[in-house]
Design a protein around this motif. Sequence first.
Motif, PDB file in Angstrom:
ATOM      1  N   MET A   1       0.839  -1.183   0.000  1.00  0.00           N
ATOM      2  CA  MET A   1       0.000   0.000   0.000  1.00  0.00           C
ATOM      3  C   MET A   1       0.882   1.244   0.000  1.00  0.00           C
ATOM      4  SD  MET A   1      -3.167   0.953   2.590  1.00  0.00           S
ATOM      5  CE  MET A   1      -3.944  -0.645   2.391  1.00  0.00           C
ATOM      6  N   LYS A   2       0.592   2.183  -0.901  1.00  0.00           N
ATOM      7  CA  LYS A   2       1.400   3.389  -1.014  1.00  0.00           C
ATOM      8  C   LYS A   2       1.079   4.368   0.111  1.00  0.00           C
ATOM      9  CE  LYS A   2       1.770   2.990  -6.043  1.00  0.00           C
ATOM     10  NZ  LYS A   2       1.491   3.631  -7.346  1.00  0.00           N
ATOM     11  N   LYS A   3       2.038   5.247   0.387  1.00  0.00           N
ATOM     12  CA  LYS A   3       1.916   6.149   1.531  1.00  0.00           C
ATOM     13  C   LYS A   3       0.637   6.983   1.511  1.00  0.00           C
ATOM     14  CE  LYS A   3       4.474   9.520   4.276  1.00  0.00           C
ATOM     15  NZ  LYS A   3       5.746  10.265   4.433  1.00  0.00           N
ATOM     16  N   HIS A 132       2.479   4.712  24.793  1.00  0.00           N
ATOM     17  CA  HIS A 132       3.541   4.512  23.822  1.00  0.00           C
ATOM     18  C   HIS A 132       2.938   4.166  22.450  1.00  0.00           C
ATOM     19  CE1 HIS A 132       7.162   3.743  26.662  1.00  0.00           C
ATOM     20  NE2 HIS A 132       6.208   4.392  27.329  1.00  0.00           N
ATOM     21  N   GLN A 133       3.631   4.543  21.411  1.00  0.00           N
ATOM     22  CA  GLN A 133       3.160   4.280  20.052  1.00  0.00           C
ATOM     23  C   GLN A 133       3.647   2.896  19.604  1.00  0.00           C
ATOM     24  OE1 GLN A 133       4.443   7.634  17.713  1.00  0.00           O
ATOM     25  NE2 GLN A 133       3.364   9.089  19.011  1.00  0.00           N
ATOM     26  N   THR A 134       3.036   1.876  20.178  1.00  0.00           N
ATOM     27  CA  THR A 134       3.418   0.495  19.890  1.00  0.00           C
ATOM     28  C   THR A 134       2.316  -0.192  19.092  1.00  0.00           C
ATOM     29  OG1 THR A 134       2.510  -0.168  22.036  1.00  0.00           O
ATOM     30  CG2 THR A 134       4.880   0.254  21.927  1.00  0.00           C
ATOM     31  N   PHE A 135       2.677  -1.333  18.492  1.00  0.00           N
ATOM     32  CA  PHE A 135       1.751  -2.060  17.624  1.00  0.00           C
ATOM     33  C   PHE A 135       1.687  -3.509  18.099  1.00  0.00           C
ATOM     34  CE2 PHE A 135       3.709   1.409  15.401  1.00  0.00           C
ATOM     35  CZ  PHE A 135       2.643   2.063  14.797  1.00  0.00           C
ATOM     36  N   ALA A 136       0.623  -3.843  18.800  1.00  0.00           N
ATOM     37  CA  ALA A 136       0.455  -5.192  19.348  1.00  0.00           C
ATOM     38  C   ALA A 136      -0.214  -6.058  18.295  1.00  0.00           C
ATOM     39  CB  ALA A 136      -0.383  -5.141  20.623  1.00  0.00           C
ATOM     40  N   VAL A 137       0.536  -6.924  17.660  1.00  0.00           N
ATOM     41  CA  VAL A 137       0.022  -7.712  16.535  1.00  0.00           C
ATOM     42  C   VAL A 137      -0.596  -9.015  17.030  1.00  0.00           C
ATOM     43  CG1 VAL A 137       0.595  -8.840  14.357  1.00  0.00           C
ATOM     44  CG2 VAL A 137       1.691  -6.671  14.961  1.00  0.00           C
ATOM     45  N   ASP A 138      -1.918  -9.051  17.027  1.00  0.00           N
ATOM     46  CA  ASP A 138      -2.634 -10.285  17.336  1.00  0.00           C
ATOM     47  C   ASP A 138      -3.092 -10.917  16.020  1.00  0.00           C
ATOM     48  OD1 ASP A 138      -4.685  -8.654  16.471  1.00  0.00           O
ATOM     49  OD2 ASP A 138      -6.004  -9.057  18.179  1.00  0.00           O
ATOM     50  N   THR A 139      -3.946 -11.912  16.086  1.00  0.00           N
ATOM     51  CA  THR A 139      -4.384 -12.593  14.857  1.00  0.00           C
ATOM     52  C   THR A 139      -5.157 -11.650  13.942  1.00  0.00           C
ATOM     53  OG1 THR A 139      -6.378 -13.396  16.010  1.00  0.00           O
ATOM     54  CG2 THR A 139      -4.478 -14.865  15.929  1.00  0.00           C
ATOM     55  N   HIS A 140      -5.923 -10.713  14.523  1.00  0.00           N
ATOM     56  CA  HIS A 140      -6.693  -9.771  13.716  1.00  0.00           C
ATOM     57  C   HIS A 140      -5.771  -8.835  12.942  1.00  0.00           C
ATOM     58  CE1 HIS A 140     -10.414 -11.146  15.454  1.00  0.00           C
ATOM     59  NE2 HIS A 140     -10.033 -10.818  16.673  1.00  0.00           N
ATOM     60  N   ILE A 141      -4.801  -8.245  13.625  1.00  0.00           N
ATOM     61  CA  ILE A 141      -3.895  -7.318  12.955  1.00  0.00           C
ATOM     62  C   ILE A 141      -3.027  -8.048  11.944  1.00  0.00           C
ATOM     63  CG2 ILE A 141      -1.918  -5.769  13.301  1.00  0.00           C
ATOM     64  CD1 ILE A 141      -3.143  -4.741  15.766  1.00  0.00           C
ATOM     65  N   PHE A 142      -2.602  -9.246  12.282  1.00  0.00           N
ATOM     66  CA  PHE A 142      -1.799 -10.031  11.340  1.00  0.00           C
ATOM     67  C   PHE A 142      -2.592 -10.267  10.049  1.00  0.00           C
ATOM     68  CE2 PHE A 142      -0.060 -14.034   9.638  1.00  0.00           C
ATOM     69  CZ  PHE A 142       1.298 -13.721   9.620  1.00  0.00           C
ATOM     70  N   ARG A 143      -3.864 -10.609  10.190  1.00  0.00           N
ATOM     71  CA  ARG A 143      -4.713 -10.847   9.026  1.00  0.00           C
ATOM     72  C   ARG A 143      -4.947  -9.565   8.233  1.00  0.00           C
ATOM     73  NH1 ARG A 143      -8.515 -12.618  11.619  1.00  0.00           N
ATOM     74  NH2 ARG A 143      -9.973 -10.896  11.702  1.00  0.00           N
ATOM     75  N   VAL A 144      -5.314  -8.495   8.916  1.00  0.00           N
ATOM     76  CA  VAL A 144      -5.619  -7.232   8.233  1.00  0.00           C
ATOM     77  C   VAL A 144      -4.373  -6.674   7.543  1.00  0.00           C
ATOM     78  CG1 VAL A 144      -6.332  -4.828   8.576  1.00  0.00           C
ATOM     79  CG2 VAL A 144      -7.563  -6.669   9.727  1.00  0.00           C
ATOM     80  N   GLY A 145      -3.233  -6.747   8.221  1.00  0.00           N
ATOM     81  CA  GLY A 145      -1.998  -6.244   7.635  1.00  0.00           C
ATOM     82  C   GLY A 145      -1.650  -6.956   6.349  1.00  0.00           C
ATOM     83  N   ASN A 146      -1.801  -8.282   6.341  1.00  0.00           N
ATOM     84  CA  ASN A 146      -1.473  -9.065   5.150  1.00  0.00           C
ATOM     85  C   ASN A 146      -2.551  -8.971   4.079  1.00  0.00           C
ATOM     86  OD1 ASN A 146       1.106 -10.844   5.298  1.00  0.00           O
ATOM     87  ND2 ASN A 146       0.267 -10.932   7.382  1.00  0.00           N
ATOM     88  N   THR A 148      -4.880  -6.627   3.472  1.00  0.00           N
ATOM     89  CA  THR A 148      -5.058  -5.309   2.848  1.00  0.00           C
ATOM     90  C   THR A 148      -3.824  -4.855   2.078  1.00  0.00           C
ATOM     91  OG1 THR A 148      -4.248  -4.122   4.802  1.00  0.00           O
ATOM     92  CG2 THR A 148      -6.631  -4.578   4.684  1.00  0.00           C
ATOM     93  N   GLY A 149      -2.655  -5.404   2.435  1.00  0.00           N
ATOM     94  CA  GLY A 149      -1.407  -4.918   1.859  1.00  0.00           C
ATOM     95  C   GLY A 149      -0.785  -3.799   2.675  1.00  0.00           C
ATOM     96  N   LEU A 202      -9.235   0.811  -0.986  1.00  0.00           N
ATOM     97  CA  LEU A 202      -7.789   0.958  -0.765  1.00  0.00           C
ATOM     98  C   LEU A 202      -7.121  -0.391  -0.523  1.00  0.00           C
ATOM     99  CD1 LEU A 202      -7.974   3.963   1.740  1.00  0.00           C
ATOM    100  CD2 LEU A 202      -7.533   4.086  -0.722  1.00  0.00           C
ATOM    101  N   CYS A 203      -7.916  -1.413  -0.370  1.00  0.00           N
ATOM    102  CA  CYS A 203      -7.444  -2.728   0.074  1.00  0.00           C
ATOM    103  C   CYS A 203      -7.013  -3.589  -1.103  1.00  0.00           C
ATOM    104  CB  CYS A 203      -8.570  -3.399   0.860  1.00  0.00           C
ATOM    105  SG  CYS A 203      -8.309  -5.123   1.251  1.00  0.00           S
ATOM    106  N   ALA A 204      -5.935  -4.350  -0.908  1.00  0.00           N
ATOM    107  CA  ALA A 204      -5.391  -5.210  -1.966  1.00  0.00           C
ATOM    108  C   ALA A 204      -6.148  -6.526  -2.113  1.00  0.00           C
ATOM    109  CB  ALA A 204      -3.914  -5.502  -1.677  1.00  0.00           C
ATOM    110  N   TYR A 205      -7.048  -6.830  -1.194  1.00  0.00           N
ATOM    111  CA  TYR A 205      -7.800  -8.084  -1.245  1.00  0.00           C
ATOM    112  C   TYR A 205      -8.715  -8.077  -2.463  1.00  0.00           C
ATOM    113  CZ  TYR A 205     -10.789 -11.891   0.537  1.00  0.00           C
ATOM    114  OH  TYR A 205     -11.483 -13.068   0.707  1.00  0.00           O
ATOM    115  N   LYS A 206      -8.523  -9.031  -3.365  1.00  0.00           N
ATOM    116  CA  LYS A 206      -9.222  -8.995  -4.653  1.00  0.00           C
ATOM    117  C   LYS A 206     -10.632  -9.588  -4.631  1.00  0.00           C
ATOM    118  CE  LYS A 206      -6.029  -6.878  -6.927  1.00  0.00           C
ATOM    119  NZ  LYS A 206      -6.254  -5.468  -7.347  1.00  0.00           N
ATOM    120  N   PRO A 207     -10.825 -10.782  -4.085  1.00  0.00           N
ATOM    121  CA  PRO A 207     -12.183 -11.339  -4.157  1.00  0.00           C
ATOM    122  C   PRO A 207     -13.111 -10.667  -3.151  1.00  0.00           C
ATOM    123  CG  PRO A 207     -10.780 -12.841  -2.956  1.00  0.00           C
ATOM    124  CD  PRO A 207      -9.891 -11.716  -3.434  1.00  0.00           C
ATOM    125  N   LYS A 208     -13.429  -9.394  -3.379  1.00  0.00           N
ATOM    126  CA  LYS A 208     -14.257  -8.639  -2.439  1.00  0.00           C
ATOM    127  C   LYS A 208     -15.591  -9.352  -2.204  1.00  0.00           C
ATOM    128  CE  LYS A 208     -11.749  -4.733  -1.898  1.00  0.00           C
ATOM    129  NZ  LYS A 208     -10.504  -5.085  -2.585  1.00  0.00           N
TER     130      LYS A 208
END
Length: 221
Positions: A1-3, A132-146, A148-149, A202-208
Amino acid sequence: MKKPDIVEFFARLAADNPHPETELEYSNAFTLLVAVVLSAQMTDVGVNKATRALFAEADTPEKMLALGEDELKAHLRTINFYNTKAKNVLALSRALIEQHGGEVPEDRAALEALPGVGRKTANVVLNSAFGHQTFAVDTHIFRVGNRTGLARGKTPLEVELKLDRNVPQPFRLHAHHWLILHGRYTCKARTPECWRCVVADLCAYKPKTPAPPARKPDRGA
């Protein structure tokens, strides 16, 4: 995903939910830490049901130790792996008293050294208790991050580091809450609800996923 798309992605999530918060119930840094430790392989709703009565009795490390293992286990019987988790809660309570004067440390390494506390738990506590500006990656964030791109990675740490690199201000503080809630309620594991997603374009997931068919009116009504 672009900036520019990342900025728009979080701007829309922020507009949809300006003040996101963890759905775990807590009253201080200690009860937050315990709740997150208990939340492994549990829903937040399930954790909250168990901890409401527990935290009314024990909201400090000292009170938790005074409760004792048998009574703590009685509070946690509805929690998955409650025997192990109860032992970890008592052990981390003891460590907080002996090593940190009964206070939850505002330090990642010190948090991760506590029994039952890993990187994700430390990130949640640092973010929600200390800002703190931290990112706690659980299963939801792992899925969304991958999916969406936004932040692709093969491990939670890879996704976390990419989020840390890619997420701009002013979205960094609340980013992981937006992503968790988005994954929990919209970008679901089995059937993402793309038809009502505010960032679908904005999401890279194709089979919407299309909207479900409208219900036919009840002729008997």
